[in-house]
Design an enzyme around this catalytic site. Structure first.
Site, PDB file in Angstrom:
ATOM      1  N   ALA A  20      -4.232 -68.077  12.769  1.00 44.88           N
ATOM      2  CA  ALA A  20      -3.352 -67.836  13.917  1.00 44.88           C
ATOM      3  C   ALA A  20      -2.589 -69.107  14.233  1.00 44.88           C
ATOM      4  O   ALA A  20      -3.152 -70.202  14.198  1.00 44.88           O
ATOM      5  CB  ALA A  20      -4.164 -67.402  15.137  1.00 44.88           C
ATOM      6  N   CYS A  21      -1.294 -68.972  14.515  1.00 45.75           N
ATOM      7  CA  CYS A  21      -0.480 -70.108  14.945  1.00 45.75           C
ATOM      8  C   CYS A  21       0.259 -69.717  16.223  1.00 45.75           C
ATOM      9  O   CYS A  21       0.313 -68.538  16.578  1.00 45.75           O
ATOM     10  CB  CYS A  21       0.503 -70.523  13.846  1.00 45.75           C
ATOM     11  N   PRO A  22       0.812 -70.696  16.949  1.00 36.51           N
ATOM     12  CA  PRO A  22       1.446 -70.389  18.229  1.00 36.51           C
ATOM     13  C   PRO A  22       2.556 -69.345  18.165  1.00 36.51           C
ATOM     14  O   PRO A  22       2.651 -68.480  19.024  1.00 36.51           O
ATOM     15  CB  PRO A  22       1.991 -71.754  18.680  1.00 36.51           C
TER      16      PRO A  22
END
Length: 471
Positions: A20-22
């Site tokens: 997961a990334c921003p």
């Protein structure tokens, strides 16, 4: 014998992963692909869940989790962790999933990770594996707010920009260029979507810290910051303030009788959390507003020379880690400036963010002997990613040869950012790449020239610094 063969014999279940990334666009899937490909090379039973912008995909089942050897969580934003209680969990930044897949998989096979104990709040805890806990935790909470805020920024910002196509003042009923549809676009994008940016930022920062009980106090504190002209700075402070106030409330109310457990989330946490956060923000909004307005006045008063330096710095920041904390700091600053009515800095930021993938793409075209066949094919994709303002397309090249690629990308991005300021370009839209060029403030052809020059600088530096590929 295949590498790690002796470890493979000891594995009874799958290795699982969550990425997961921003923004939930590039890093999420690049980390997933990197881990998946390495696991395939090693012949390991593997599954990865992606928490992208469209929601979680390929979700891990409870049965898979129970039988898993270990779980890798490569994430820079909130991930549902309670389901992993009792399992060996490796928690690392999402960039490690891209750059260190072999190391992570080897650790997972060895179960070289602490057993996750779970927490009452269920939020994503910072890693206990040697990183700076406080710094990593703060970054994750901030990025949780930013990632949930971005849809409002992008959707609302582009609607505002589209309204300008009818005229800069076409949304104003008192102006001679008034257009009703432009007014509708501005009402939806600016009057509503953009109004929610700061409250959503604060609400999800608080929720990342304290789970659901933190959301309402964070939203209220963020709304007070927005209404009081405290801007992004006020929203960030409100989010952390609300989150940690609720964490404190959980600790203090933990001694209440078990019979009152049911009223905590529906009465005590929202009542006391909103009151305490609101009371503090009531007194903070004024000073924070002064700081916010001071920054805007400072930017408005900068001379040409200082603006060039600012563009140089912001453009270069976009290429330092290509989607990481430094990149996101510059991008968030640009959004804050758009919200404050100063659209020059974000034009430099988008120019700087477009250059790394475009520079690499051009380098693979001009200096073919310096790249492998697979890299040349990936270079073609980078033309599209760069044109779309997706800086992360450059990451595989930067990870493979950081000492040559990253400085080259920074140089080109800094040049593009500085030239954008020299040419007096403003960008009312927070994203879009080439697709929003028609609505830039200033000459769009000069903006294109700034990016083209930065791209050529990066491509030439990469081409001259890299060594030919051995056949």
């Amino acid at each position: 014998m295949r590498p790690y063969h002796h470890l493979l014999l000891a594995i009874k279940g799958k290795i699982l992963a969550v990425t997961a990334c921003p923004t939930g666009i590039a890093h999420t899937y690049m980390a997933a692909d990197s881990l998946k490909n390495k696991a395939k090379d090693l012949g390991i039973d593997f599954k990865v869940e992606t928490n992208g912008s469209g929601g979680a995909k390929n979700i891990l089942t409870q049965e898979e989790i129970e039988s898993a050897t270990a779980i890798i969580v490569a994430a820079d934003t909130k991930v549902e962790m309670e389901r992993f209680a009792g399992k060996h969990v490796i928690q690392v930044p999402v960039s490690d999933g891209i750059k260190k897949p072999a190391e992570l998989i080897e650790r997972a096979m060895k179960q070289d990770a602490p057993v996750y104990q779970g927490s009452q709040s269920g939020h994503f805890e910072s890693s206990s594996e040697g990183e700076n806990k406080a710094g990593l935790g703060i970054y994750k909470h901030l990025m949780s707010g930013v990632s949930n805020m971005l849809p409002f920024v992008v959707g609302g910002g582009i609607l505002i920009a589209l309204s300008f196509m009818f005229g800069i003042q076409a949304f104003d009923p008192e102006h001679e260029t008034y257009n009703q549809f432009a007014d509708i676009l501005m009402t939806i994008g600016g009057g509503n979507a953009f109004t929610l940016i700061v409250p959503v930022l604060a609400g999800f920062i608080a929720m990342s810290i304290a789970d659901r009980p933190g959301f309402a106090p964070g939203m209220v504190g963020g709304l007070m910051a927005a209404n009081g002209n405290a801007g992004f700075l006020g929203g960030i402070i409100a989010g952390f303030l609300a989150g940690y106030i609720v964490v404190g409330l959980k600790y203090l109310l933990n001694r209440l009788p078990q019979t009152l457990e049911g009223i905590k989330p529906v009465l005590l946490y929202p009542l006391l959390g909103i009151f305490a956060t609101g009371l503090i923000m009531y007194y903070l909004v004024g000073p924070l507003s002064d700081v916010n307005l001071g920054i805007q006045d400072w930017l408005s008063g900068l001379g040409t020379g200082n603006l060039v330096v600012l563009g140089l710095i912001l453009g270069g920041m976009m290429a330092v880690d290509m989607g990481g904390p430094i990149n996101k700091a510059a991008y968030t600053f640009g959004i804050a400036m758009i919200e404050g009515g100063n659209i020059g800095p974000h034009a430099a930021i988008m120019a700087g963010g477009m250059v790394p993938p475009l520079g690499i793409a051009l380098a693979t075209t001009l200096f073919r002997s310096k790249f492998t066949d697979s890299e040349r094919k990936a270079g073609i994709t980078n033309y599209i990613m760069g044109a779309s303002f997706i800086t992360e397309g450059a990451i595989p090249f930067a990870a493979a040869d950081p000492l040559r690629v990253i400085p080259s990308a920074i140089a080109g991005s800094a040049v593009a950012g500085a030239l954008s300021m020299v040419f007096g370009i403003g960008l009312p839209a927070p994203h879009g790449g080439l697709f929003v060029f028609p609505i830039v403030e200033g000459n769009p052809f000069l903006y294109l020239l700034a990016i083209a020059i930065g791209t050529v600088v990066s491509a030439l530096l990469i081409g001259f610094l890299k060594k030919p590929v051995l056949k």
